[in-house]
Design a protein around this motif. Structure first.
Motif, mmCIF file in Angstrom:
data_model
loop_
_atom_site.group_PDB
_atom_site.id
_atom_site.type_symbol
_atom_site.label_atom_id
_atom_site.label_comp_id
_atom_site.label_asym_id
_atom_site.label_seq_id
_atom_site.Cartn_x
_atom_site.Cartn_y
_atom_site.Cartn_z
ATOM 1 N N LEU A 16 121.409 -8.417 -52.653
ATOM 2 C CA LEU A 16 120.270 -7.494 -52.632
ATOM 3 C C LEU A 16 118.942 -8.251 -52.610
ATOM 4 C CD1 LEU A 16 121.468 -4.695 -55.076
ATOM 5 C CD2 LEU A 16 121.379 -4.635 -52.574
ATOM 6 N N SER A 17 118.874 -9.348 -53.348
ATOM 7 C CA SER A 17 117.663 -10.152 -53.373
ATOM 8 C C SER A 17 117.375 -10.736 -51.992
ATOM 9 C CB SER A 17 117.791 -11.267 -54.409
ATOM 10 O OG SER A 17 116.697 -12.131 -54.354
ATOM 11 N N ILE A 22 114.143 -10.820 -47.153
ATOM 12 C CA ILE A 22 114.161 -10.923 -45.693
ATOM 13 C C ILE A 22 113.388 -9.760 -45.084
ATOM 14 C CG2 ILE A 22 115.657 -10.750 -43.656
ATOM 15 C CD1 ILE A 22 117.722 -12.442 -45.249
ATOM 16 N N ALA A 23 113.578 -8.567 -45.624
ATOM 17 C CA ALA A 23 112.847 -7.397 -45.120
ATOM 18 C C ALA A 23 111.348 -7.533 -45.366
ATOM 19 C CB ALA A 23 113.381 -6.120 -45.778
ATOM 20 N N TYR A 50 111.212 -13.882 -34.614
ATOM 21 C CA TYR A 50 110.855 -13.063 -35.776
ATOM 22 C C TYR A 50 112.035 -12.928 -36.732
ATOM 23 C CZ TYR A 50 106.239 -11.327 -34.393
ATOM 24 O OH TYR A 50 104.909 -11.224 -34.094
ATOM 25 N N ILE A 51 113.208 -12.669 -36.194
ATOM 26 C CA ILE A 51 114.404 -12.486 -37.025
ATOM 27 C C ILE A 51 114.785 -13.788 -37.721
ATOM 28 C CG2 ILE A 51 116.888 -12.005 -36.940
ATOM 29 C CD1 ILE A 51 116.212 -9.956 -34.694
ATOM 30 N N THR A 56 115.009 -17.231 -42.566
ATOM 31 C CA THR A 56 114.744 -18.539 -43.167
ATOM 32 C C THR A 56 113.789 -18.437 -44.353
ATOM 33 O OG1 THR A 56 115.069 -19.584 -41.018
ATOM 34 C CG2 THR A 56 113.926 -20.866 -42.694
ATOM 35 N N ILE A 57 112.646 -17.809 -44.137
ATOM 36 C CA ILE A 57 111.646 -17.714 -45.200
ATOM 37 C C ILE A 57 112.134 -16.800 -46.322
ATOM 38 C CG2 ILE A 57 109.298 -16.969 -45.754
ATOM 39 C CD1 ILE A 57 108.557 -17.741 -42.826
ATOM 40 N N GLY A 58 112.722 -15.656 -45.962
ATOM 41 C CA GLY A 58 113.213 -14.713 -46.973
ATOM 42 C C GLY A 58 114.307 -15.300 -47.844
#
Length: 79
Positions: A16-17, A22-23, A50-51, A56-58
């Motif tokens: 969930l995290s 990511i969202a 974008y995806i 990666t960042i999320g």
């Protein structure tokens, strides 16, 4: 049975995290005009960037918060 429940809860929290961050990252990246870095008519490649950037960042941010949470739970063992 408590051990299995704890492992399952930790796994659910991790999933969930990751999905949440990511969202959030995908939403935040929409503010940038990444399209200007690409050639014209490369819509699929731009969407893919974008995806991939969102994942990666999320994931990195999610791992940071999960590790901080894990470490803070272990602090009582210090004293």
């Amino acid at each position: 049975m408590e051990l299995y429940e704890a492992i399952g809860q930790e796994a659910l929290l991790g999933i969930l995290s990751h999905l949440f961050f990511i969202a959030i990252t995908f939403y935040a990246l929409q503010a940038f005009m990444i399209e200007k870095l690409f050639k014209k008519n490369r819509v699929f490649q731009i969407q893919l960037i974008y995806i991939l950037l969102s994942i990666t960042i999320g994931s990195a941010v999610s791992n940071f918060f999960l590790q901080i949470s894990n470490w803070s739970g272990k602090l009582p063992y210090l004293f």
